[in-house]
Design an enzyme around this catalytic site. Structure first.
Site, PDB file in Angstrom:
ATOM      1  N   LYS A  15       0.708  -1.354  -0.047  1.00  0.00           N
ATOM      2  CA  LYS A  15      -0.054  -0.019  -0.016  1.00  0.00           C
ATOM      3  C   LYS A  15       0.877   1.283  -0.240  1.00  0.00           C
ATOM      4  O   LYS A  15       0.608   2.400   0.634  1.00  0.00           O
ATOM      5  CB  LYS A  15      -1.113   0.110   1.303  1.00  0.00           C
ATOM      6  CG  LYS A  15      -1.916  -1.063   0.979  1.00  0.00           C
ATOM      7  CD  LYS A  15      -2.777  -1.125   2.358  1.00  0.00           C
ATOM      8  CE  LYS A  15      -2.070  -1.615   3.623  1.00  0.00           C
ATOM      9  NZ  LYS A  15      -3.026  -1.808   4.873  1.00  0.00           N
ATOM     10  N   ASP A  49      -5.419  -5.657  10.472  1.00  0.00           N
ATOM     11  CA  ASP A  49      -6.862  -4.870  10.689  1.00  0.00           C
ATOM     12  C   ASP A  49      -7.926  -5.979  10.344  1.00  0.00           C
ATOM     13  O   ASP A  49      -9.085  -6.026  10.807  1.00  0.00           O
ATOM     14  CB  ASP A  49      -6.898  -3.860   9.625  1.00  0.00           C
ATOM     15  CG  ASP A  49      -6.459  -4.173   8.241  1.00  0.00           C
ATOM     16  OD1 ASP A  49      -5.996  -5.237   7.925  1.00  0.00           O
ATOM     17  OD2 ASP A  49      -6.389  -3.247   7.226  1.00  0.00           O
TER      18      ASP A  49
HETATM   19  C1  BGC Z   1      -1.873  -5.703   3.781  1.00  0.00           C
HETATM   20  C2  BGC Z   1      -2.874  -6.562   4.705  1.00  0.00           C
HETATM   21  C3  BGC Z   1      -4.036  -5.478   5.273  1.00  0.00           C
HETATM   22  C4  BGC Z   1      -4.789  -5.141   3.957  1.00  0.00           C
HETATM   23  C5  BGC Z   1      -5.723  -4.494   4.159  1.00  0.00           C
HETATM   24  C6  BGC Z   1      -2.975  -5.303   2.770  1.00  0.00           C
HETATM   25  O1  BGC Z   1      -2.049  -4.468   1.449  1.00  0.00           O
HETATM   26  O2  BGC Z   1      -0.903  -6.597   3.152  1.00  0.00           O
HETATM   27  O3  BGC Z   1      -1.929  -6.795   6.029  1.00  0.00           O
HETATM   28  O4  BGC Z   1      -4.905  -6.489   5.880  1.00  0.00           O
HETATM   29  O5  BGC Z   1      -3.979  -4.547   3.119  1.00  0.00           O
HETATM   30  O6  BGC Z   1      -5.544  -3.248   4.886  1.00  0.00           O
END
Ligand code: BGC
Length: 450
Positions: free
Chosen positions: A160, A196
């Site tokens: 992200k 989360d």
């Molecule tokens: C992460 C996860 C997370 C999800 C939603 C992903 O990019 O790897 O750990 O739960 O985003 O936030």
């Protein structure tokens, strides 16, 4: 809407590539099941793409948890510090503060990121007069972490848009504790690290005892579910644990990183991936989540503008910039009442393209629908895979994330597609889970403190 194939053939030709039929979806469920089994199995885990991390959360809330807990929530552009007071089954009081995580913090030295987190926490604790209280704290850290205990999680990779240096392969709980120690001006007790999705499941289970899945479709996408401990081979105590269940953090965003989703990926998906800061990683996430949906729409539109078949070939400076078409625009455009193009025209105006051409605006909506429908279908495949795997006939799914929360049709799309894919009768309820990252973190801290 009239037949899009006839009305805007060039757009249709592109959008067709994003359409998933039942056969595709069945195949995706099949492939994801295989990847999940690889993640869970000790021998195949090291090379599995869908890691299925053990969370060390083996108990769901009973509804009887009480007390005051702190929660930290790091997982996107905002960072939150929360004080959660579990008063009774109905009343949970949450006070908190949100801080922006600048691009410099996301991409700079990790130590600065953790110093920033600690300074926000210090400020919050002082303001709330709990700087010396040693309050239990749950750390919601929404990135893939390999856990070897409830308060020990090593970051496997950033996702992200984050890439702060010196954090990958480190135990992030230690990084947090160290940053708190460096300041030395307040005391908290970091008792748990969680994802989360786990927070979402816990938060939902507080009110819906039959909740067995937590899913996020927001900036990123992922899900966790309740597995039998006996099936979680990467957990050392899997054969003799006294607790029958274990929440598994699938990290399904990485599904497809080994090429198994290439059969449905379009040239636009490849481009989104190429221009991202983590090429060839998080392939499923890049087809589903809010960080990428808007960009897919922008790339499709750009091609149609270049072919001069939409907006009279006009383009604007803004449109040429990566990321300028925010996923929230999709939500706005699809919120227009049938026959109205008010939001669509407003969005385009904000992007520097003035138009009230109905056909073009309708076409724009069609493109948005194509991208959001594909996202919902893929998420439905994921949920169906987990439901089949658990082999349950009735359950609640707790869901959070901006896409699910704000998109006007996402819930319906998920429901319809799940019903199409599920074999036999399964009664499921999809519930918006309130503040998993805060409430969920507090509940886990409470379960730990027990
Ligand atoms: C992460 C996860 C997370 C999800 C939603 C992903 O990019 O790897 O750990 O739960 O985003 O936030």
């Amino acid at each position: 809407m009239s037949d899009p194939k006839k009305k805007y053939p060039e757009a249709y030709e592109i959008c067709e590539k994003f359409i998933l039929n039942k056969q595709h979806m069945d195949e995706i469920v099949y492939r994801l099941t295989k990847e999940i089994n690889m993640g869970l199995t000790r021998d195949t885990h090291p090379r599995a793409t869908v890691k299925c991390f053990v969370t060390y959360v083996q108990e769901l809330p009973t509804g009887k948890e009480r007390g005051k807990y702190l929660a930290l929530d790091l997982g996107g552009t905002n960072f939150r510090v929360l004080l959660v007071n579990l008063i009774n089954e109905k009343d949970i009081d949450i006070t908190g503060k949100t801080y922006a995580i600048s691009k410099e913090l996301q991409e700079g030295p990790g130590i600065k990121l953790f110093d920033f987190i600690a300074s926000c926490l210090a400020e919050f604790c002082k303001e709330n007069k709990m700087d010396q209280s040693n309050t239990p704290l749950g750390f919601t850290f929404s990135f893939p972490c390999k856990q070897v205990g409830i308060d020990n999680g090593t970051l496997v990779a950033w996702t992200k848009g984050f890439k702060a240096e010196g954090v990958v392969n480190q135990n992030v709980v230690e990084l947090l504790r160290d940053a708190i120690k460096r300041r030395g001006d307040f005391k908290v007790n970091v008792v748990a690290i969680l994802n989360d999705t786990t927070g979402t499941l816990m938060s939902c289970a507080f009110n819906h005892r039959n909740c067995k899945i937590g899913m996020i479709v927001g900036t990123g996408s992922n899900a966790c579910y309740v597995e039998k401990t006996a099936n979680t081979e990467t957990f050392d105590g899997y054969q003799n644990s006294t607790k029958p269940n274990m929440i598994i953090n699938c990290e399904w965003g990485a599904f497809g990183d080994n090429g198994v989703l290439d059969f449905i990926r379009t040239p636009y998906d490849h481009q989104v991936d190429k221009q991202s800061i983590n090429p060839k990683k998080q392939i499923f996430e890049k087809c589903i989540s809010g960080m990428y949906m808007g960009e897919l729409v922008r790339l499709v539109l750009l091609e149609l503008m270049e072919k001069q078949v939409i907006f009279k070939g006009q383009t604007s400076q803004s449109f040429l910039i990566k990321g300028k078409f925010d996923t929230s625009f999709i939500t706005e455009i699809e919120s227009d009442q049938p026959g109205s193009h008010r939001n669509a025209a407003m969005v385009m105006d904000r992007l520097g393209i003035r138009t009230n051409n109905e056909k073009d605006l309708e076409c724009l909506r069609f493109i948005c629908e194509t991208i959001s429908t594909r996202s919902a279908r893929l998420a439905a495949c994921g949920l169906v895979c987990l439901i089949n795997k658990m082999n349950v006939k009735e359950l609640t799914v707790g869901i959070d994330g901006s896409v699910y929360r704000y998109h006007p049709h996402y819930h319906r799309l998920l429901t319809e597609n799940m019903n199409m894919l599920l074999k036999g009768s399964v009664k499921f309820e999809l519930v918006l889970s309130e503040d998993g990252s805060g409430r969920g973190a507090a509940l886990i801290a409470a379960v730990c403190a027990k």
